[in-house]
Design an enzyme around this catalytic site. Structure first.
Site, PDB file in Angstrom:
ATOM      1  N   GLU A 319       5.653  -9.718   6.382  1.00  0.00           N
ATOM      2  CA  GLU A 319       5.208  -9.599   4.977  1.00  0.00           C
ATOM      3  C   GLU A 319       6.378  -9.576   4.007  1.00  0.00           C
ATOM      4  OE1 GLU A 319       2.942  -6.075   4.202  1.00  0.00           O
ATOM      5  OE2 GLU A 319       1.561  -6.371   5.865  1.00  0.00           O
ATOM      6  N   ALA A 320       7.614  -9.817   4.460  1.00  0.00           N
ATOM      7  CA  ALA A 320       8.828  -9.674   3.649  1.00  0.00           C
ATOM      8  C   ALA A 320       9.239  -8.218   3.482  1.00  0.00           C
ATOM      9  CB  ALA A 320       8.677 -10.332   2.273  1.00  0.00           C
TER      10      ALA A 320
END
Lengths: 352, 352
Positions: A319-320
């Site tokens: 998801e970063a």
């Protein structure tokens, strides 16, 4: 993208060695023993080289999560059901996911782009619909996608970055969501690095030992099936890739070609960075590696890219999220670089 | 402090195991694979236990730098001249030092307390004058300080924390400034851990190999001279300590006794934390270790305290700079813990 092949062959931007040298010289004059801020000094110098500014800045941060589903989920390769991809797209948009909370805390802009969920979703505020197909094909049986679909996925990422750049941007962060995507990313890395599946395969979201063995066997089977086609990086992405991984790769390539620093997240993102480097050598100059993923294969990707991640917090969410957590380090390195007094300004005697 | 000995013997506060359990349970319900946020999950749980709140917070951060000079500088143990201590006190106050920039970036409160510069300084805005003496004595020749001076130094740190607590505080960070202070800190650690000087001695601000050898010989000589007096931690601090290290120790003890989380900086600060643990066992429960210092002896201190620092960025500046750089990790761990959606809230299916 008007001419995809011309774009793909176009060179990456050069970093600015004059700004790099000016930043290095400034670091020697700040009121501290030379080198005592360690990697924070190197970061400021690296960002100066990338931003072509002796005093770099990390104010405008774009975080973009690409989401898609994976046909290889038919082979039972994840601890979570495929429905989670769609549920998490909603969760990103409604602010409850880790990256939503982090982007909000960091005052960063967050975009979510659906490049291929299994389900066609209703219009969701905050989610861009760029769905290429209803997930990839099961790459144990056939290529994950067509070459046209690959080009489309790469272009979605690249065009997104180009669009963001028109509004001014200091740093790009890409992230991934896609149940089953460590299987695809591992297969890509195995093909690009010529490593066996068992070396790189890990638990992903939480497989047990038997699950990891099964996953490695699935990947090995796919690598064997597509072996003749795994001789160039574009073909690797087409045969065993995922839409979100290809979109990330396209985004990273656009950053490298247009000269925008990238803060790379963990396992999936690093495989996209590896693919970008294979597609356009020199891309790696534009990548800062944020964290060492707990996914065991990540260290091999880091070694292949000669990368030493900034953080090692045992994270493995995607998801970063790992890149987001490293943003304050970049901000603080720039603040120190710009705002500390020099020995001359502070009338402090230097080293004997 | 009314009765120093009573205070010193008073127990440390207990962490709240109910809040810890509530925070642990909450982490299992957030929309992510269990454990996938790695140390950020553990940090939130640890802070919940310390703050006795299921949803901990890191909003009000106090950073205090204690500065003093060292008589052992007569033995030529540093790459920088002693005048730098005073110059840096001015630099802290005028905003040009690394910790000044970091505190400003973090919106943290910064205090600077002079506990013993060689020179008597004019009144400086932003610097509290608590000067105990004109630096310590050269501990190669005599005890670094008297027992009264040690008590004074410990009390300055402890009283400062108690004062800060009246205004409400979520986290305390201590830092050090004192040319020559790695020599004193190394001697303290050698005495407390019963290790030879050559094991723990490092370059400090930048000694070369010969300089490090000489420094180790100076420390070994002092340890030999004071050997009969090095049998308890208070006496160790008195004989080979420094005013700023003792003040840090007192501050940490006050935090542990009053139940305030401490984010410990690098080498000097970790030695003060070690001294606090030896003086009041259990103090360590209140310490979070921010970063692995590049000073080679630091790893031995961390091992002795069973500590795994959060960051490893090759920093070796002191001033609380490494702890300050880790503050965003604590803030983000609290934000994730408090603001992520649960599986139920987001209607996301859990692991199979």
């Amino acid at each position: 993208m008007n001419n995809f092949n011309d774009w793909l062959k176009s060179p990456v931007a050069n970093i600015d060695s004059a700004a790099q040298e000016q930043a290095f010289q400034r670091q020697q004059q700040l009121t501290k023993p030379a080198g005592s801020l360690g990697r924070l000094e190197q970061l400021a110098i690296q960002l100066a080289a990338m931003q072509a500014m002796p005093l770099p800045q990390i104010d405008k941060v774009q975080i973009t999560v690409f989401a898609a589903d994976h046909g290889v989920m038919a082979e039972n390769v994840s601890a979570f059901p495929q429905s989670v991809t769609t549920a998490m797209i909603h969760n990103f948009a409604s602010g409850g996911a880790a990256i939503s909370v982090l982007a909000n805390s960091l005052n960063a802009s967050l975009s979510v782009i659906n490049v291929g969920s299994v389900d066609e979703l209703e219009t969701i505020d905050g989610v861009e619909d760029q769905r290429i197909a209803s997930g990839t094909n099961n790459f144990c049986l056939e290529p994950a996608m067509s070459s046209e679909q690959l080009q489309q996925a790469l272009s979605v990422g690249a065009d997104h970055v180009t669009g963001c750049l028109t509004q001014g941007l200091d740093l790009f962060i890409g992230g991934d969501m896609g149940i089953g995507n460590t299987t695809s990313a591992t297969a890509i890395a195995c093909a690009l690095l010529n490593l066996p599946a068992e070396t790189l395969t890990g638990p992903g979201t939480g497989l047990n030992t038997d699950g990891v063995k099964h996953k490695a066997a699935v990947i090995e089977k796919a690598l064997l099936k597509h072996q003749p086609a795994l001789n160039d990086p574009l073909s690797v992405l087409q045969h065993v890739g995922g839409f979100e991984i290809a979109a990330l790769t396209g985004a990273y390539l656009a950053c490298a070609k247009q000269g925008l620093p990238v803060l790379v997240d963990g396992f999936i993102s690093s495989v996209a960075a590896l693919a970008a480097e294979h597609l356009s050598p020199g891309s790696r100059d534009w990548f800062i590696f944020s964290h060492a993923s707990a996914e065991p294969g990540h260290q091999h990707i880091m070694a292949a890219l000669d990368a030493e991640p900034l953080l090692d917090l045992g994270m493995r969410l995607g998801e970063a999220s790992g890149a987001a957590v490293a943003v304050p380090l970049l901000k603080l390195s720039c603040a120190l670089h710009a705002n500390m007094a020099t020995f001359e300004q502070a009338a402090v005697a230097g080293a004997l």
